[in-house]
Design an enzyme around this catalytic site. Structure first.
Site, mmCIF file in Angstrom:
data_model
loop_
_atom_site.group_PDB
_atom_site.id
_atom_site.type_symbol
_atom_site.label_atom_id
_atom_site.label_comp_id
_atom_site.label_asym_id
_atom_site.label_seq_id
_atom_site.Cartn_x
_atom_site.Cartn_y
_atom_site.Cartn_z
ATOM 1 N N ASP A 232 0.832 -1.197 0.000
ATOM 2 C CA ASP A 232 0.000 0.000 0.000
ATOM 3 C C ASP A 232 0.863 1.242 0.000
ATOM 4 O OD1 ASP A 232 -2.258 1.671 0.211
ATOM 5 O OD2 ASP A 232 -2.125 1.684 2.383
ATOM 6 N N ASP B 112 0.257 5.230 1.066
ATOM 7 C CA ASP B 112 -0.677 5.996 1.872
ATOM 8 C C ASP B 112 -1.789 6.586 1.016
ATOM 9 O OD1 ASP B 112 -1.626 7.041 4.232
ATOM 10 O OD2 ASP B 112 -0.335 8.793 4.178
#
Length: 137
Positions: free
Chosen positions: A29, A31
């Site tokens: 991921d 952010d």
């Protein structure tokens, strides 16, 4: 490590790949990709620290979206206080209006007091953001 010898006699090594158990997944991921942490996390945390410090502004969703054109939280605050995209035309908060220099290095103020303010605000914002995430919001 897995090892092999090349035709030239050089020893080659590579990491051994492990078989993953069934049902195991790895998520990568950045952010704000899997959840809108910019709008609903960072922006909210910035606004809380602004309120704590008694500043007379907060970032709306639209405004913060435009502010995200500036990478980095400290740099974003600096740009905002310097009037980025026409925002915050009244400038820096009381006590920070007369810097030793207006210059920036990598988007951050060269003035020691302004730099300290931006760093303090960002540290507090990060703590508030971590609390927000920890609460499950």
């Amino acid at each position: 490590l897995l090892e092999a010898v090349s035709r030239d006699g050089l020893r080659l090594t590579s990491p051994r790949m492990m078989a993953a158990p069934a049902g195991l997944a790895i998520l990568f991921d950045c952010d704000g990709v899997l959840a809108d942490t910019e709008r609903d996390g960072h922006r909210v945390s910035f606004n809380r620290v602004f309120e704590e410090r008694g500043f007379d502004f907060e970032w709306t969703v639209e405004e913060y979206g435009r502010m995200c054109e500036v990478g980095g939280g400290k740099e974003r605050m600096t740009a905002y206080l310097n009037g980025f995209n026409g925002y915050r035309t009244s400038g820096w908060p009381a006590g920070y209006e007369s810097p030793t220099t207006e210059s920036l290095t990598k988007g951050l103020p060269d003035d020691p007091r302004r730099l300290e303010l931006v760093r303090e605000l960002h540290a507090r914002k990060t703590a508030l953001f971590q609390e927000l995430i920890g609460s499950g919001v």
